[in-house]
Design an enzyme around this catalytic site. Sequence first.
Site, PDB file in Angstrom:
ATOM      1  N   ASP A  82       0.031   4.094  -5.689  1.00  0.00           N
ATOM      2  CA  ASP A  82      -1.009   3.140  -5.280  1.00  0.00           C
ATOM      3  C   ASP A  82      -2.371   3.731  -5.623  1.00  0.00           C
ATOM      4  O   ASP A  82      -3.131   4.138  -4.751  1.00  0.00           O
ATOM      5  CB  ASP A  82      -0.883   2.867  -3.771  1.00  0.00           C
ATOM      6  CG  ASP A  82      -1.696   1.663  -3.330  1.00  0.00           C
ATOM      7  OD1 ASP A  82      -2.343   1.031  -4.192  1.00  0.00           O
ATOM      8  OD2 ASP A  82      -1.680   1.360  -2.127  1.00  0.00           O
ATOM      9  N   LYS A  84      -4.730   2.129  -7.599  1.00  0.00           N
ATOM     10  CA  LYS A  84      -5.728   1.058  -7.795  1.00  0.00           C
ATOM     11  C   LYS A  84      -6.684   1.405  -8.941  1.00  0.00           C
ATOM     12  O   LYS A  84      -7.909   1.492  -8.753  1.00  0.00           O
ATOM     13  CB  LYS A  84      -6.492   0.783  -6.501  1.00  0.00           C
ATOM     14  CG  LYS A  84      -5.585   0.298  -5.372  1.00  0.00           C
ATOM     15  CD  LYS A  84      -6.360  -0.114  -4.155  1.00  0.00           C
ATOM     16  CE  LYS A  84      -5.472  -0.577  -3.027  1.00  0.00           C
ATOM     17  NZ  LYS A  84      -4.734   0.491  -2.334  1.00  0.00           N
ATOM     18  N   ASP A  87     -11.291   1.629 -13.849  1.00  0.00           N
ATOM     19  CA  ASP A  87     -12.290   2.288 -14.703  1.00  0.00           C
ATOM     20  C   ASP A  87     -12.236   1.698 -16.109  1.00  0.00           C
ATOM     21  O   ASP A  87     -11.574   0.681 -16.343  1.00  0.00           O
ATOM     22  CB  ASP A  87     -12.002   3.806 -14.701  1.00  0.00           C
ATOM     23  CG  ASP A  87     -13.274   4.631 -14.785  1.00  0.00           C
ATOM     24  OD1 ASP A  87     -14.103   4.340 -15.671  1.00  0.00           O
ATOM     25  OD2 ASP A  87     -13.440   5.556 -13.979  1.00  0.00           O
ATOM     26  N   THR A  91     -10.334   5.983 -19.771  1.00  0.00           N
ATOM     27  CA  THR A  91     -10.093   6.752 -18.538  1.00  0.00           C
ATOM     28  C   THR A  91      -8.829   6.247 -17.839  1.00  0.00           C
ATOM     29  O   THR A  91      -8.005   7.036 -17.369  1.00  0.00           O
ATOM     30  CB  THR A  91     -11.319   6.633 -17.591  1.00  0.00           C
ATOM     31  OG1 THR A  91     -12.468   7.082 -18.290  1.00  0.00           O
ATOM     32  CG2 THR A  91     -11.142   7.450 -16.332  1.00  0.00           C
ATOM     33  N   SER A 140      -5.517  -6.497   2.393  1.00  0.00           N
ATOM     34  CA  SER A 140      -5.085  -6.814   3.757  1.00  0.00           C
ATOM     35  C   SER A 140      -6.139  -6.538   4.829  1.00  0.00           C
ATOM     36  O   SER A 140      -5.995  -7.012   5.952  1.00  0.00           O
ATOM     37  CB  SER A 140      -3.831  -5.992   4.080  1.00  0.00           C
ATOM     38  OG  SER A 140      -4.061  -4.629   3.790  1.00  0.00           O
ATOM     39  N   PRO A 203       1.301  -5.664   1.859  1.00  0.00           N
ATOM     40  CA  PRO A 203       1.036  -4.598   2.837  1.00  0.00           C
ATOM     41  C   PRO A 203       0.329  -5.184   4.052  1.00  0.00           C
ATOM     42  O   PRO A 203      -0.033  -6.356   4.044  1.00  0.00           O
ATOM     43  CB  PRO A 203       0.107  -3.660   2.068  1.00  0.00           C
ATOM     44  CG  PRO A 203      -0.641  -4.564   1.139  1.00  0.00           C
ATOM     45  CD  PRO A 203       0.207  -5.788   0.882  1.00  0.00           C
ATOM     46  N   GLY A 206       2.351  -4.867  10.751  1.00  0.00           N
ATOM     47  CA  GLY A 206       2.337  -4.011  11.944  1.00  0.00           C
ATOM     48  C   GLY A 206       0.946  -3.546  12.301  1.00  0.00           C
ATOM     49  O   GLY A 206       0.161  -4.312  12.861  1.00  0.00           O
ATOM     50  N   GLN A 208      -1.860  -3.184  10.835  1.00  0.00           N
ATOM     51  CA  GLN A 208      -2.988  -4.036  10.426  1.00  0.00           C
ATOM     52  C   GLN A 208      -2.854  -5.475  10.951  1.00  0.00           C
ATOM     53  O   GLN A 208      -3.714  -6.305  10.698  1.00  0.00           O
ATOM     54  CB  GLN A 208      -3.104  -4.061   8.905  1.00  0.00           C
ATOM     55  CG  GLN A 208      -3.503  -2.719   8.289  1.00  0.00           C
ATOM     56  CD  GLN A 208      -3.724  -2.829   6.784  1.00  0.00           C
ATOM     57  OE1 GLN A 208      -4.578  -3.553   6.311  1.00  0.00           O
ATOM     58  NE2 GLN A 208      -2.912  -2.106   6.023  1.00  0.00           N
ATOM     59  N   GLY A 210      -0.328  -7.831  10.294  1.00  0.00           N
ATOM     60  CA  GLY A 210       0.497  -8.784   9.535  1.00  0.00           C
ATOM     61  C   GLY A 210       1.927  -8.859  10.064  1.00  0.00           C
ATOM     62  O   GLY A 210       2.441  -7.888  10.625  1.00  0.00           O
TER      63      GLY A 210
HETATM   64  P1  XMP Z   1       0.231   0.648   6.647  1.00  0.00           P
HETATM   65  O1  XMP Z   1       0.332   1.938   7.388  1.00  0.00           O
HETATM   66  O2  XMP Z   1      -0.918  -0.190   7.078  1.00  0.00           O
HETATM   67  O3  XMP Z   1      -0.032   1.130   5.118  1.00  0.00           O
HETATM   68  O4  XMP Z   1       1.531  -0.103   6.635  1.00  0.00           O
HETATM   69  C1  XMP Z   1      -0.196   0.262   4.047  1.00  0.00           C
HETATM   70  C2  XMP Z   1      -0.297   1.023   2.786  1.00  0.00           C
HETATM   71  O5  XMP Z   1      -0.630   0.118   1.757  1.00  0.00           O
HETATM   72  C3  XMP Z   1      -1.966   0.352   1.323  1.00  0.00           C
HETATM   73  N1  XMP Z   1      -2.619  -0.932   1.439  1.00  0.00           N
HETATM   74  C4  XMP Z   1      -2.927  -1.677   0.448  1.00  0.00           C
HETATM   75  N2  XMP Z   1      -2.733  -1.488  -0.837  1.00  0.00           N
HETATM   76  N3  XMP Z   1      -3.736  -3.606  -1.208  1.00  0.00           N
HETATM   77  C5  XMP Z   1      -3.141  -2.453  -1.663  1.00  0.00           C
HETATM   78  O6  XMP Z   1      -2.986  -2.317  -2.886  1.00  0.00           O
HETATM   79  C6  XMP Z   1      -3.950  -3.830   0.083  1.00  0.00           C
HETATM   80  O7  XMP Z   1      -4.462  -4.868   0.465  1.00  0.00           O
HETATM   81  C7  XMP Z   1      -3.524  -2.821   0.920  1.00  0.00           C
HETATM   82  N4  XMP Z   1      -3.544  -2.735   2.230  1.00  0.00           N
HETATM   83  C8  XMP Z   1      -2.984  -1.551   2.523  1.00  0.00           C
HETATM   84  C9  XMP Z   1      -2.595   1.343   2.235  1.00  0.00           C
HETATM   85  O8  XMP Z   1      -3.533   2.162   1.564  1.00  0.00           O
HETATM   86  C10 XMP Z   1      -1.384   2.082   2.703  1.00  0.00           C
HETATM   87  O9  XMP Z   1      -0.993   3.060   1.732  1.00  0.00           O
END
Ligand code: XMP
Length: 247
Positions: A82, A84, A87, A91, A140, A203, A206, A208, A210
Amino acid sequence: MFKDKIGKASEKNRSRIVLALDLVEASREKLLRKSFSLLENLSNLICAVKINRHLVLPLGLFDGVKKIVGFIHRFGLPAIMDCKINDIGSTNLIIAKNYFRAGFDALTVNPIIGFEDGLKPVLSLAHKNGKGVITVVYMSHKGAKEFYERKVLDGGKPKPQYILFAEKSLRWKVDGVVVGATKPRKIGEIKKVLGEKIPIYSPGIGVQGGKAEKALKMGSSFLIVGRKIINAKNPIKEAERIRMLYG
Ligand code: XMP
């Protein structure tokens, strides 16, 4: 191809859970030990593992994380980075090459950088090597609405930024899109754009706020779950509970 790998693991384990292995420990030894033990306990309850900077920064990509990726593969599971990517093309290519060299099967990218000299080199490299690229279409967290919901012009009528990201993802033939589980209605709207062509990864389950059931009902194919499982008193039970939603 990445899509086949995750599909196969998902079917075999009857699970849609992508485990976010976001461990926070005081030492490198503890991080490695906990990663291996969680993977051993959860490997038959999940369909992939997502790694983030929680592990890459303290352990290093080739010193520590590569070992974890190798361990994930032993269970027949794909590993997603992950990162993201965000750039210029040259790069981005270095970033992607290194993660793929460390064994990752897919990585996340930010669609805002666009295609030419942005995502194009990453997609070409990935697809030449059977790897996957996942675009972040709607995040999220609460602040996501500040920009993802902005109306933009793309030739026709104004539309929300996340719809344009979904349309572009379809055109670029990416392997997945991320849409937060905290925004179930957005999942439904984006599913209408993508149909069955590109799976949605959600993602934000829980901690967050969702809800897994709702996200699946609205069209998510995979649930990215971190703290809800890894910080649970009994991570196996928690993963089993979420896995029951496989259908
Ligand atoms: P939790 O502990 O909240 O972790 O279940 C979620 C994991 O996913 C990543 N995360 C995201 N990654 N878009 C993403 O690409 C999102 O909207 C997003 N929300 C959460 C977060 O960094 C963690 O690794």
